[in-house]
Design a protein around this motif. Structure first.
Motif, mmCIF file in Angstrom:
data_model
loop_
_atom_site.group_PDB
_atom_site.id
_atom_site.type_symbol
_atom_site.label_atom_id
_atom_site.label_comp_id
_atom_site.label_asym_id
_atom_site.label_seq_id
_atom_site.Cartn_x
_atom_site.Cartn_y
_atom_site.Cartn_z
ATOM 1 N N SER A 208 -7.935 8.178 -45.247
ATOM 2 C CA SER A 208 -7.938 7.486 -43.954
ATOM 3 C C SER A 208 -7.807 5.988 -44.197
ATOM 4 C CB SER A 208 -9.231 7.770 -43.193
ATOM 5 O OG SER A 208 -9.340 6.920 -42.066
ATOM 6 N N ARG A 210 -8.596 3.751 -41.916
ATOM 7 C CA ARG A 210 -9.388 3.071 -40.879
ATOM 8 C C ARG A 210 -10.042 1.803 -41.419
ATOM 9 N NH1 ARG A 210 -14.217 5.723 -37.117
ATOM 10 N NH2 ARG A 210 -14.937 3.755 -36.216
ATOM 11 N N SER A 237 0.185 5.718 -37.941
ATOM 12 C CA SER A 237 -0.428 6.701 -37.037
ATOM 13 C C SER A 237 -1.880 6.339 -36.778
ATOM 14 C CB SER A 237 -0.322 8.103 -37.632
ATOM 15 O OG SER A 237 1.026 8.509 -37.747
ATOM 16 N N ASP A 238 -2.603 5.935 -37.836
ATOM 17 C CA ASP A 238 -3.983 5.465 -37.660
ATOM 18 C C ASP A 238 -4.035 4.219 -36.791
ATOM 19 O OD1 ASP A 238 -5.003 7.514 -39.158
ATOM 20 O OD2 ASP A 238 -5.520 6.306 -40.913
ATOM 21 N N GLN A 240 -1.977 3.362 -34.433
ATOM 22 C CA GLN A 240 -1.739 3.713 -33.036
ATOM 23 C C GLN A 240 -2.939 4.423 -32.410
ATOM 24 O OE1 GLN A 240 0.107 7.177 -32.068
ATOM 25 N NE2 GLN A 240 -0.261 6.686 -29.926
ATOM 26 N N ARG A 241 -3.574 5.333 -33.162
ATOM 27 C CA ARG A 241 -4.728 6.053 -32.635
ATOM 28 C C ARG A 241 -5.863 5.104 -32.282
ATOM 29 N NH1 ARG A 241 -3.175 10.272 -36.305
ATOM 30 N NH2 ARG A 241 -4.353 9.296 -38.011
ATOM 31 N N ARG A 242 -6.003 4.025 -33.045
ATOM 32 C CA ARG A 242 -7.070 3.054 -32.778
ATOM 33 C C ARG A 242 -6.619 1.962 -31.806
ATOM 34 N NH1 ARG A 242 -11.488 3.161 -35.419
ATOM 35 N NH2 ARG A 242 -11.803 0.912 -35.530
ATOM 36 N N ASN A 243 -5.349 2.067 -31.365
ATOM 37 C CA ASN A 243 -4.820 1.182 -30.322
ATOM 38 C C ASN A 243 -4.956 -0.295 -30.687
ATOM 39 O OD1 ASN A 243 -3.489 0.857 -27.840
ATOM 40 N ND2 ASN A 243 -5.426 0.477 -26.762
ATOM 41 N N GLY A 263 4.383 7.659 -31.942
ATOM 42 C CA GLY A 263 3.609 7.147 -30.813
ATOM 43 C C GLY A 263 4.308 7.144 -29.488
#
Length: 405
Positions: A208, A210, A237-238, A240-243, A263
């Motif tokens: 990850s 993050r 991708s990470d 985008q998921r965390r915006n 996305g």
């Protein structure tokens, strides 16, 4: 031995000799070029698009009578986008298949085979090698059809400076292509008055991103993403998921269709890269694009280097036609068939006709003028690109600012 057995033995020997002569004739009637590239792994999208372009060139050459009457065969080796794959693929192509030139190579593989290409007298053609090391190491048996990452890094910095005065980077360690372009970007960005605030190094084994993203974005929301494709897709991708909200600058290794589609439009207009640009109105480009579209059902992408993959095969074949059909002959004639002082030609057939008339030629292909310097490098034109509706599109042409070198 009976007379009958002697006759059979003699007949078998004669057939063996005849078959040997046939095999030799067949070998002489075929010229082999290798395509050593990533058909899978990080460079898979480029390798697959490039192979289609290279095959179009081979078909054109064979339709024009081949190389001095011999059919051209492309022998493909998938290096799986790894250094080890490049080395093992080279051995198969050169030592087993007997190719006299190898196209499609990526930066790390070309550097690893730098001495081996000279020892074997087999030319390596790089359609998209960016490593700055080839700026002075090429020109013996290694040639490339694109400018180096030292140019790309400068232009990426120019684009970044036009959008913000601070930036950071996320860099995949252990790869020449990623580490070198981050170094160039940082130097040029700071030289242009920007603040480079952080370079977060990541590994391909990271599960990850993050924590890495938090560290990078907290330093600056404007990030150069300098990774291979697989790592880049997972990292973005990470992101985008965390915006996260910021601007991304992408190196060529991640300017792929998969990234353009990430996305569902999230990255449209917020991720930018640099790619060679071509004269879309030139007869050479139009002819190639029409045949590429017919073969693949798609237009050439602004980011896949298809014209370069096509031109490498035409150039190698013209060089072989101009002299001995050997690796040495190709090496000795590459500059002669692409130099600016010859008769300008735009196709393989045109080039062969002028060569047979005893003229020097200057091949100008789908990728544009190809004038090699003493180190086997060319000057490229570049364009800023961004995703739009799932496709990479040109934003504008960019002229390199030499003051930022």
């Amino acid at each position: 031995m009976s007379r009958k057995l002697k006759y059979i033995s003699s007949l078998a020997a004669t057939i063996s000799i005849l078959l040997g002569d046939v095999n030799l004739a067949m070998a002489q009637d075929t010229v082999k070029f290798g395509i050593l590239t990533g058909m899978s792994g990080d460079y898979g999208p480029w390798g697959q698009a490039g192979l289609a372009a290279a095959q179009i060139a081979a078909d054109e050459i064979n339709a024009a009578g081949g190389i001095n009457g011999s059919k051209l065969e492309l022998v493909v080796a998938d290096n799986k986008s790894t250094l080890e794959g490049a080395v093992s693929g080279w051995k198969r192509l050169v030592e087993v298949e007997g190719v006299i030139a190898v196209g499609g190579m990526e930066s790390d593989g070309a550097l690893a085979l730098l001495q081996e290409s000279a020892n074997s007298k087999v030319v390596i053609m790089c359609p998209a090698c960016g490593t700055p090391k080839l700026k002075t190491l090429g020109g013996d048996y290694i040639f490339r059809l694109t400018g180096g990452d030292d140019d790309l890094g400068v232009i990426l910095a120019q684009i970044a400076l036009g959008k913000a005065k601070d930036a950071g980077a996320i860099t995949q360690g252990g790869l020449d292509a990623t580490e070198s372009i981050t170094g160039v970007f940082r130097k040029s960005f700071e030289k242009g008055g920007g603040q480079f605030l952080n370079d977060t190094h990541v590994s391909a084994d990271t599960v990850s991103f993050r924590g890495d993203l938090d560290q990078a974005v907290n330093a600056s929301p404007n990030l150069l993403v300098s990774t291979g494709l697989e790592v880049g897709i997972r990292l973005l991708s990470d992101y985008q998921r965390r915006n996260y909200q910021g601007t991304i600058y992408a190196i060529p290794e991640i300017i792929s269709q998969e990234v353009a589609e990430l996305g569902s439009g999230f990255f449209d207009g917020r991720i930018f890269g640099v790619s060679p640009t071509y004269d879309l109105e030139s007869a050479s480009y139009k002819s190639f694009a029409e045949r590429y579209s017919k073969k693949t059902g798609k237009q050439p992408s602004p980011a896949m280097y298809e014209p370069n993959y096509y031109d490498q095969i035409i150039l190698l074949a013209l060089a072989a036609t101009a002299g001995d059909v050997t690796g040495q002959g190709i090496r000795d004639n590459l500059v002669n068939v692409s130099g600016p002082d010859g008769e300008k030609v735009f196709s393989y057939a045109d080039g062969v006709r002028e060569l047979k008339a005893g003229k020097d030629i200057d091949y100008e292909g789908a990728s544009g003028p190809i004038d090699f310097n003493e180190y086997g490098n060319v000057v490229s034109r570049y364009s800023e690109v961004t995703p739009r509706n799932g496709e990479w599109v040109n934003v504008s042409s960019v002229e390199l600012d030499p003051d930022l070198r």
